[in-house]
Design an enzyme around this catalytic site. Structure first.
Site, mmCIF file in Angstrom:
data_model
loop_
_atom_site.group_PDB
_atom_site.id
_atom_site.type_symbol
_atom_site.label_atom_id
_atom_site.label_comp_id
_atom_site.label_asym_id
_atom_site.label_seq_id
_atom_site.Cartn_x
_atom_site.Cartn_y
_atom_site.Cartn_z
ATOM 1 N N ASN A 23 2.107 31.668 80.414
ATOM 2 C CA ASN A 23 2.390 33.103 80.345
ATOM 3 C C ASN A 23 1.395 33.962 81.119
ATOM 4 O O ASN A 23 1.509 35.181 81.132
ATOM 5 C CB ASN A 23 2.478 33.549 78.880
ATOM 6 C CG ASN A 23 3.725 32.977 78.228
ATOM 7 O OD1 ASN A 23 4.601 32.447 78.913
ATOM 8 N ND2 ASN A 23 3.801 33.040 76.908
ATOM 9 N N ARG A 93 13.298 33.947 81.201
ATOM 10 C CA ARG A 93 13.113 35.357 80.810
ATOM 11 C C ARG A 93 12.146 36.033 81.770
ATOM 12 O O ARG A 93 12.292 37.186 82.124
ATOM 13 C CB ARG A 93 12.570 35.350 79.388
ATOM 14 C CG ARG A 93 11.930 36.626 78.966
ATOM 15 C CD ARG A 93 12.904 37.478 78.227
ATOM 16 N NE ARG A 93 12.257 38.709 77.816
ATOM 17 C CZ ARG A 93 12.941 39.831 77.656
ATOM 18 N NH1 ARG A 93 14.227 39.853 77.867
ATOM 19 N NH2 ARG A 93 12.349 40.935 77.278
ATOM 20 N N CYS A 117 14.785 31.604 76.520
ATOM 21 C CA CYS A 117 15.123 31.127 75.172
ATOM 22 C C CYS A 117 15.867 32.230 74.410
ATOM 23 O O CYS A 117 15.585 33.385 74.553
ATOM 24 C CB CYS A 117 13.841 30.801 74.409
ATOM 25 S SG CYS A 117 13.075 29.314 75.007
ATOM 26 N N ARG A 122 17.074 40.097 73.532
ATOM 27 C CA ARG A 122 15.795 40.378 74.201
ATOM 28 C C ARG A 122 16.069 41.421 75.286
ATOM 29 O O ARG A 122 16.241 41.123 76.443
ATOM 30 C CB ARG A 122 15.218 39.079 74.746
ATOM 31 C CG ARG A 122 14.842 38.159 73.565
ATOM 32 C CD ARG A 122 14.230 36.882 74.016
ATOM 33 N NE ARG A 122 12.898 37.086 74.546
ATOM 34 C CZ ARG A 122 12.248 36.127 75.189
ATOM 35 N NH1 ARG A 122 12.838 34.973 75.408
ATOM 36 N NH2 ARG A 122 11.042 36.326 75.645
ATOM 37 N N PRO A 123 16.167 42.679 74.840
ATOM 38 C CA PRO A 123 16.497 43.756 75.781
ATOM 39 C C PRO A 123 15.372 43.979 76.787
ATOM 40 O O PRO A 123 14.253 43.471 76.626
ATOM 41 C CB PRO A 123 16.642 44.962 74.870
ATOM 42 C CG PRO A 123 15.826 44.653 73.686
ATOM 43 C CD PRO A 123 15.901 43.173 73.506
ATOM 44 N N ILE A 124 15.717 44.700 77.820
ATOM 45 C CA ILE A 124 14.706 45.084 78.818
ATOM 46 C C ILE A 124 14.692 46.609 78.952
ATOM 47 O O ILE A 124 14.282 47.138 79.978
ATOM 48 C CB ILE A 124 14.976 44.412 80.181
ATOM 49 C CG1 ILE A 124 16.401 44.727 80.681
ATOM 50 C CG2 ILE A 124 14.791 42.901 80.102
ATOM 51 C CD1 ILE A 124 16.620 44.291 82.131
ATOM 52 N N ASP A 125 15.126 47.282 77.880
ATOM 53 C CA ASP A 125 15.200 48.752 77.917
ATOM 54 C C ASP A 125 13.858 49.384 78.252
ATOM 55 O O ASP A 125 13.781 50.323 79.058
ATOM 56 C CB ASP A 125 15.722 49.298 76.588
ATOM 57 C CG ASP A 125 14.901 48.779 75.399
ATOM 58 O OD1 ASP A 125 14.672 47.557 75.333
ATOM 59 O OD2 ASP A 125 14.466 49.592 74.576
ATOM 60 N N ASP A 307 4.207 32.959 69.200
ATOM 61 C CA ASP A 307 4.435 31.690 69.900
ATOM 62 C C ASP A 307 3.837 30.507 69.159
ATOM 63 O O ASP A 307 4.174 29.363 69.448
ATOM 64 C CB ASP A 307 3.854 31.741 71.316
ATOM 65 C CG ASP A 307 4.627 32.701 72.192
ATOM 66 O OD1 ASP A 307 4.158 32.998 73.300
ATOM 67 O OD2 ASP A 307 5.697 33.167 71.755
ATOM 68 N N ILE A 329 7.908 39.742 65.340
ATOM 69 C CA ILE A 329 8.062 40.067 66.764
ATOM 70 C C ILE A 329 9.484 39.818 67.249
ATOM 71 O O ILE A 329 10.075 40.640 67.947
ATOM 72 C CB ILE A 329 7.053 39.255 67.619
ATOM 73 C CG1 ILE A 329 5.622 39.476 67.130
ATOM 74 C CG2 ILE A 329 7.203 39.603 69.096
ATOM 75 C CD1 ILE A 329 5.103 40.909 67.294
ATOM 76 N N ARG A 399 9.829 23.461 79.607
ATOM 77 C CA ARG A 399 9.630 24.790 80.226
ATOM 78 C C ARG A 399 8.171 25.210 80.111
ATOM 79 O O ARG A 399 7.670 25.952 80.932
ATOM 80 C CB ARG A 399 10.500 25.851 79.538
ATOM 81 C CG ARG A 399 11.984 25.708 79.793
ATOM 82 C CD ARG A 399 12.736 26.891 79.263
ATOM 83 N NE ARG A 399 12.105 28.132 79.692
ATOM 84 C CZ ARG A 399 12.275 29.291 79.074
ATOM 85 N NH1 ARG A 399 13.032 29.357 78.007
ATOM 86 N NH2 ARG A 399 11.678 30.375 79.519
HETATM 87 C C1 EPZ Z 1 6.174 37.445 76.244
HETATM 88 O O1 EPZ Z 1 7.568 37.648 76.162
HETATM 89 C C2 EPZ Z 1 5.998 35.944 76.282
HETATM 90 N N1 EPZ Z 1 6.658 35.400 77.472
HETATM 91 C C3 EPZ Z 1 6.599 35.318 75.033
HETATM 92 O O2 EPZ Z 1 6.338 33.924 75.082
HETATM 93 C C4 EPZ Z 1 5.886 35.901 73.812
HETATM 94 O O3 EPZ Z 1 6.513 35.395 72.643
HETATM 95 C C5 EPZ Z 1 6.007 37.433 73.830
HETATM 96 O O4 EPZ Z 1 5.488 37.945 75.075
HETATM 97 C C6 EPZ Z 1 5.232 38.075 72.694
HETATM 98 O O5 EPZ Z 1 3.886 37.707 72.785
HETATM 99 C C7 EPZ Z 1 6.015 35.461 78.664
HETATM 100 O O6 EPZ Z 1 4.910 35.975 78.761
HETATM 101 C C8 EPZ Z 1 6.726 34.860 79.839
HETATM 102 P P1 EPZ Z 1 7.647 41.295 74.559
HETATM 103 P P2 EPZ Z 1 8.175 39.155 76.335
HETATM 104 O O7 EPZ Z 1 8.181 42.136 75.670
HETATM 105 O O8 EPZ Z 1 7.443 39.840 77.414
HETATM 106 C C9 EPZ Z 1 11.120 43.614 72.305
HETATM 107 C C10 EPZ Z 1 6.880 31.650 75.005
HETATM 108 O O9 EPZ Z 1 7.253 30.938 74.060
HETATM 109 N N2 EPZ Z 1 11.391 44.305 73.576
HETATM 110 O O10 EPZ Z 1 6.262 41.520 74.080
HETATM 111 O O11 EPZ Z 1 9.641 39.021 76.425
HETATM 112 C C11 EPZ Z 1 11.584 42.164 72.369
HETATM 113 O O12 EPZ Z 1 12.967 42.075 72.103
HETATM 114 C C12 EPZ Z 1 7.458 33.039 75.172
HETATM 115 O O13 EPZ Z 1 6.010 31.328 75.846
HETATM 116 C C13 EPZ Z 1 12.327 45.332 73.599
HETATM 117 O O14 EPZ Z 1 12.910 45.679 72.583
HETATM 118 O O15 EPZ Z 1 7.783 39.768 74.921
HETATM 119 C C14 EPZ Z 1 10.759 41.506 71.298
HETATM 120 O O16 EPZ Z 1 11.370 41.674 70.035
HETATM 121 C C15 EPZ Z 1 8.553 33.330 74.157
HETATM 122 N N3 EPZ Z 1 12.613 45.957 74.781
HETATM 123 C C16 EPZ Z 1 9.441 42.282 71.350
HETATM 124 O O17 EPZ Z 1 9.713 43.498 72.061
HETATM 125 C C17 EPZ Z 1 11.990 45.605 75.944
HETATM 126 O O18 EPZ Z 1 12.281 46.226 77.000
HETATM 127 C C18 EPZ Z 1 8.326 41.509 72.062
HETATM 128 O O19 EPZ Z 1 8.722 41.369 73.366
HETATM 129 C C19 EPZ Z 1 11.040 44.549 75.913
HETATM 130 C C20 EPZ Z 1 10.762 43.916 74.721
#
Ligand code: EPZ
Length: 418
Positions: A23, A93, A117, A122-125, A307, A329, A399
């Protein structure tokens, strides 16, 4: 379809040299799109996600590949702004990071929604609203996002409603070459954010505050090449320690960074394990019997990381007493519970809470990895089960873990890939 076959019941013993952090490597590989000169990346893990990231770079017209075991060489002399193909976006992702990087370099990018996964929606809003604040126009057409910044990207003040790791990283990637200053409020503080900032700084970016809740990026005209070493993978480290906790025995993990893992190491101590750490080594001895821990709440850094939830849960299946997790989370991150139950675990899931009643023994079973870390959890539990476990769908595990069966068999586990 490959699977892992594990004969449990064998204690672990020996030393593991830890892989580089998935990551951290992924956003850093995406960041190399911003530099026109050669990037040399050491300690880059050879896992399917980094291979996917390299394929995206190649698709974008960059030269990218592994030189020797864990050194990646990347040169993004010219970057095509046509964007990223659908199948490449679906592979993982983290492909969303490329949006910020390609926009930062070319001002245009077309992507489809990222894969990865299935951990609930997992939105990107937050990613998109941040980029809009930086001058990006985003049009949704037939499931694809057409992103353009006609007048180039400009700095902005971006408060995050949640300290999203990916959003924080995407903003950093879009901001380093943008006009003016970008300030991220309520930024994610994960160590991987600091690693990305250190890499970008080594390429000439101007970034302050990485690791705190407020990150300031002053745009520069261009970035130059650099040679960088990726940080150790704290989640892979937690995984191997959980395997030792579950199977019993002693383990030394080197090339790790215990200071990134305080909240995880504390849980192992609460379980009754004995740990001694130096700057980059952990000397670990499994407690017997393991003690239940409650509650374990997954939080953003520096709290207990989501994680590590599955692998710690696996180790607690045979602990004495009742353990309780709250997964704060992701909505859907208990998919490994089904596999653990098939091995004889006694687990109740109620919404975001999971209650684990320690049992005396687990049994061999046929299971499927449901996702990356859930799959790793099934491996940890299988090492402590009596009899033979088979785990299918191990592409999920590949992965994020470099040759997991070789690492574990090197410290005494009876595990083979067929
Ligand atoms: C990163 O994912 C990691 N992936 C994840 O690791 C890790 O679980 C996560 O951060 C939390 O630490 C990478 O770094 C490649 P977030 P990311 O944006 O960036 C919500 C693994 O196993 N959210 O912090 O996707 C989202 O739905 C992976 O190595 C929105 O709602 O995590 C989630 O509930 C899995 N809108 C929460 O925030 C958005 O636009 C945390 O997501 C973005 C996120």
């Amino acid at each position: 379809m490959q699977k892992l076959v594990i004969n449990g019941g064998k204690k672990l013993g020996g030393e593991i040299v830890l892989q580089g952090a998935k990551n951290a490597a992924l956003p850093i590989i995406a960041a190399s799109v911003l530099c026109g000169e050669e990037i040399i990346l050491h300690n880059c893990p050879r896992i399917s996600d980094t291979y996917s990231a390299m394929r995206i770079l190649t698709y974008l017209g960059c030269r990218a590949g592994f030189e020797d075991k864990n050194t990646a060489v990347i040169k993004a002399e010219n970057v095509s702004a046509d964007g990223i193909s659908d199948e490449l976006m679906r592979e993982m992702r983290s492909s969303i990071f490329f949006l910020g990087a390609v926009l930062g370099r070319t001002g245009r990018c077309r992507i489809t929604l990222p894969g990865g996964c299935d951990l609930g929606p997992r939105p990107i809003d937050m990613h998109l609203s941040a980029l809009r604040k930086m001058g990006v126009t985003i049009r949704e057409e037939f499931g694809a996002l057409n992103c353009t910044a006609e007048n180039g990207l400009h700095g902005a003040k971006i408060p995050l409603s949640f300290p999203s790791v990916g959003t924080t990283e995407n903003i950093m990637l879009a901001a380093v070459l943008a006009e003016g200053t970008t300030v991220i409020h309520n930024a994610a503080r994960e160590p991987e954010i600091i690693d990305l900032a250190s890499f970008l700084t080594a390429c000439g970016a101007k970034i302050n505050g990485a690791g705190s809740g407020k990150i300031t990026i002053n745009g520069v005209k261009s970035l130059y090449g650099c040679e960088y070493t990726v940080m150790p993978d704290r989640i892979a480290c937690a995984t191997y320690l959980a395997c030792a906790a579950a199977a019993g025995g002693e383990l030394v993990v080197s090339d790790c960074r215990p200071s990134d893992m305080e909240s995880i190491l504390t849980v192992f101590e609460q379980m009754g394990c004995i740990l001694h750490t130096t700057g980059e080594k952990i000397y670990f001895s499994a407690g017997r019997p393991l003690k239940a821990v409650t509650p374990i709440r997954t939080m953003v850094y520096p709290g207990f990381p989501t994680d590590a939830q599955a692998v710690i849960m696996a180790a607690l299946c045979k602990a004495k007493g009742t353990s309780v997790f709250a997964e704060n989370i992701f909505e859907n991150r208990y998919k490994h519970v089904d596999g653990l139950r098939r091995m004889g675990a006694d687990i109740l899931v109620e919404g975001k809470v999971a209650v684990i009643e320690g049992v005396n023994r687990l049994y061999g079973a046929k299971t499927d990895a449901p996702d990356l870390r859930g799959g790793a959890g099934l491996v940890a539990a299988a090492l402590s089960a009596e009899g033979t476990c088979e785990i299918s769908n191990i592409h999920y595990i590949d992965r994020g873990y470099e040759e997991i069966e070789k690492v574990l068999s090197s410290v005494g586990a009876d595990i083979v890939r067929i």
